[in-house]
Design a protein around this motif. Structure first.
Motif, PDB file in Angstrom:
ATOM      1  N   GLU A 171      10.592   7.211   0.770  1.00  0.00           N
ATOM      2  CA  GLU A 171       9.292   7.678   1.169  1.00  0.00           C
ATOM      3  C   GLU A 171       8.783   6.728   2.306  1.00  0.00           C
ATOM      4  OE1 GLU A 171       8.417  10.125   0.402  1.00  0.00           O
ATOM      5  OE2 GLU A 171       9.495  10.753  -1.180  1.00  0.00           O
ATOM      6  N   VAL A 172       9.308   5.692   2.312  1.00  0.00           N
ATOM      7  CA  VAL A 172       8.778   4.692   3.220  1.00  0.00           C
ATOM      8  C   VAL A 172       9.577   4.171   4.292  1.00  0.00           C
ATOM      9  CG1 VAL A 172       7.568   2.202   3.448  1.00  0.00           C
ATOM     10  CG2 VAL A 172       7.518   3.536   1.479  1.00  0.00           C
ATOM     11  N   PRO A 173       9.498   4.703   5.798  1.00  0.00           N
ATOM     12  CA  PRO A 173      10.496   4.401   6.949  1.00  0.00           C
ATOM     13  C   PRO A 173      10.487   3.050   7.235  1.00  0.00           C
ATOM     14  CG  PRO A 173       8.941   6.256   7.250  1.00  0.00           C
ATOM     15  CD  PRO A 173       8.657   5.696   5.903  1.00  0.00           C
ATOM     16  N   SER A 174      11.563   2.503   7.488  1.00  0.00           N
ATOM     17  CA  SER A 174      11.670   1.232   7.810  1.00  0.00           C
ATOM     18  C   SER A 174      11.563   0.011   6.656  1.00  0.00           C
ATOM     19  CB  SER A 174      10.491   0.639   8.917  1.00  0.00           C
ATOM     20  OG  SER A 174      10.539   1.592   9.892  1.00  0.00           O
ATOM     21  N   LEU A 175      11.498   0.536   5.521  1.00  0.00           N
ATOM     22  CA  LEU A 175      11.356  -0.492   4.330  1.00  0.00           C
ATOM     23  C   LEU A 175      12.781  -0.906   3.862  1.00  0.00           C
ATOM     24  CD1 LEU A 175       9.843  -2.341   2.201  1.00  0.00           C
ATOM     25  CD2 LEU A 175       9.678   0.174   0.868  1.00  0.00           C
TER      26      LEU A 175
ATOM     27  N   GLY B 157       0.824  -1.117   0.085  1.00  0.00           N
ATOM     28  CA  GLY B 157       0.075   0.156   0.053  1.00  0.00           C
ATOM     29  C   GLY B 157       1.048   1.086   0.010  1.00  0.00           C
ATOM     30  N   VAL B 158       1.943   1.279   0.705  1.00  0.00           N
ATOM     31  CA  VAL B 158       2.849   2.350   0.634  1.00  0.00           C
ATOM     32  C   VAL B 158       3.767   2.399  -0.549  1.00  0.00           C
ATOM     33  CG1 VAL B 158       2.506   2.707   3.508  1.00  0.00           C
ATOM     34  CG2 VAL B 158       4.186   1.089   2.516  1.00  0.00           C
ATOM     35  N   ILE B 159       4.216   1.388  -1.035  1.00  0.00           N
ATOM     36  CA  ILE B 159       4.833   1.654  -2.358  1.00  0.00           C
ATOM     37  C   ILE B 159       3.987   1.991  -3.496  1.00  0.00           C
ATOM     38  CG2 ILE B 159       5.955   0.141  -3.996  1.00  0.00           C
ATOM     39  CD1 ILE B 159       6.816  -2.025  -1.499  1.00  0.00           C
ATOM     40  N   LEU B 160       2.934   1.446  -3.474  1.00  0.00           N
ATOM     41  CA  LEU B 160       1.840   2.200  -4.426  1.00  0.00           C
ATOM     42  C   LEU B 160       1.629   3.395  -4.427  1.00  0.00           C
ATOM     43  CD1 LEU B 160      -0.468  -0.833  -4.554  1.00  0.00           C
ATOM     44  CD2 LEU B 160       0.941  -0.158  -6.608  1.00  0.00           C
TER      45      LEU B 160
ATOM     46  N   GLU C 173       4.450  14.725   1.881  1.00  0.00           N
ATOM     47  CA  GLU C 173       3.139  14.120   2.105  1.00  0.00           C
ATOM     48  C   GLU C 173       2.823  12.734   1.799  1.00  0.00           C
ATOM     49  OE1 GLU C 173      -0.016  16.019   2.955  1.00  0.00           O
ATOM     50  OE2 GLU C 173       0.745  18.170   3.149  1.00  0.00           O
ATOM     51  N   ILE C 174       4.024  12.297   1.176  1.00  0.00           N
ATOM     52  CA  ILE C 174       3.536  10.874   0.576  1.00  0.00           C
ATOM     53  C   ILE C 174       3.693   9.840   1.682  1.00  0.00           C
ATOM     54  CG2 ILE C 174       4.834   9.004  -1.039  1.00  0.00           C
ATOM     55  CD1 ILE C 174       6.108  11.267  -2.737  1.00  0.00           C
ATOM     56  N   PHE C 175       4.406   9.686   2.550  1.00  0.00           N
ATOM     57  CA  PHE C 175       4.144   8.720   3.650  1.00  0.00           C
ATOM     58  C   PHE C 175       3.243   9.261   4.628  1.00  0.00           C
ATOM     59  CE2 PHE C 175       5.158   6.251   7.379  1.00  0.00           C
ATOM     60  CZ  PHE C 175       4.926   4.996   6.828  1.00  0.00           C
ATOM     61  N   CYS C 176       2.269   8.734   4.843  1.00  0.00           N
ATOM     62  CA  CYS C 176       1.223   8.787   5.872  1.00  0.00           C
ATOM     63  C   CYS C 176       1.052   7.579   6.827  1.00  0.00           C
ATOM     64  CB  CYS C 176       0.090   9.203   5.410  1.00  0.00           C
ATOM     65  SG  CYS C 176      -1.329   9.447   6.693  1.00  0.00           S
TER      66      CYS C 176
END
Lengths: 120, 120
Positions: free
Chosen positions: A45-49, A26-29, B7-10
């Motif tokens: 953009e995705v912490p912890s990934l 979901g966050v990758i998309l 704003e991308i990562f929420c």
């Protein structure tokens, strides 16, 4: 969605919701829908990934026809990932989930800092 | 959804998408949105879902404030599960996913029978 008895369970819906909701997808998309096309840009953009996990998910999304991996023909070699039409069509889903989250998931969940471990 | 970098990562979106997409949750929610309120009625709508797994998921959804468990005050004891306002608000998400699935997940995926193992 229809409420008739014989229409409730839909294997295609089942497959779709669990594909989109699979950990990290979901966050990758969302990052890709926001225009990120480079591996490092998506990961940022995705912490912890982790790199490993992102690579695995991108491969899976490629196999599903949601993502296309492109390698530039001329040096320097550049790899980019873009959404297919099928992938871009997920915009409506991501927006619906974002709206629900805005309305119903308390902001506190994102603001609470990790508690430092107590030292005796 | 905005495309600005910050704003991308929420985290709220992240939590929402993986909650909705967690194994079985999407199909349980769809059955409940279609009006199923009894344990057995929900389970009947979802092939391969065990009693144990459904009970676990309903507890989790209750803890999330999405489902309410009600026990009738007078005998015979009847337990029912209904969606809260937060749960009913997921209708838009379920519809968006259903539409995407209708458009992009091939029906063949649900119709293809298991291949019998070849016997020599």
């Amino acid at each position: 969605m229809k409420a008739e008895d014989d229409e409730i369970f839909c294997p295609r819906y089942h497959r779709a919701i669990e594909l989109i909701g699979k950990r990290w997808n979901g966050v990758i998309l969302r990052a890709m829908l926001a225009g990120r096309t480079r591996f490092s840009a998506i990961r940022q953009e995705v912490p912890s990934l982790s790199d490993t996990m992102l690579a695995e998910r991108l491969k899976e999304l490629e196999a599903e026809g949601i993502v296309v991996r492109k390698v530039s023909s001329a040096p320097p070699v550049r790899v980019s990932y873009t959404l297919t039409e099928k992938g871009r069509a997920l915009q409506a889903v991501v927006e619906a989930v974002s709206e629900w989250a805005d309305d119903w998931i308390p902001p506190a969940a994102e603001q609470r800092p990790r508690e430092p471990s107590a030292s005796l």
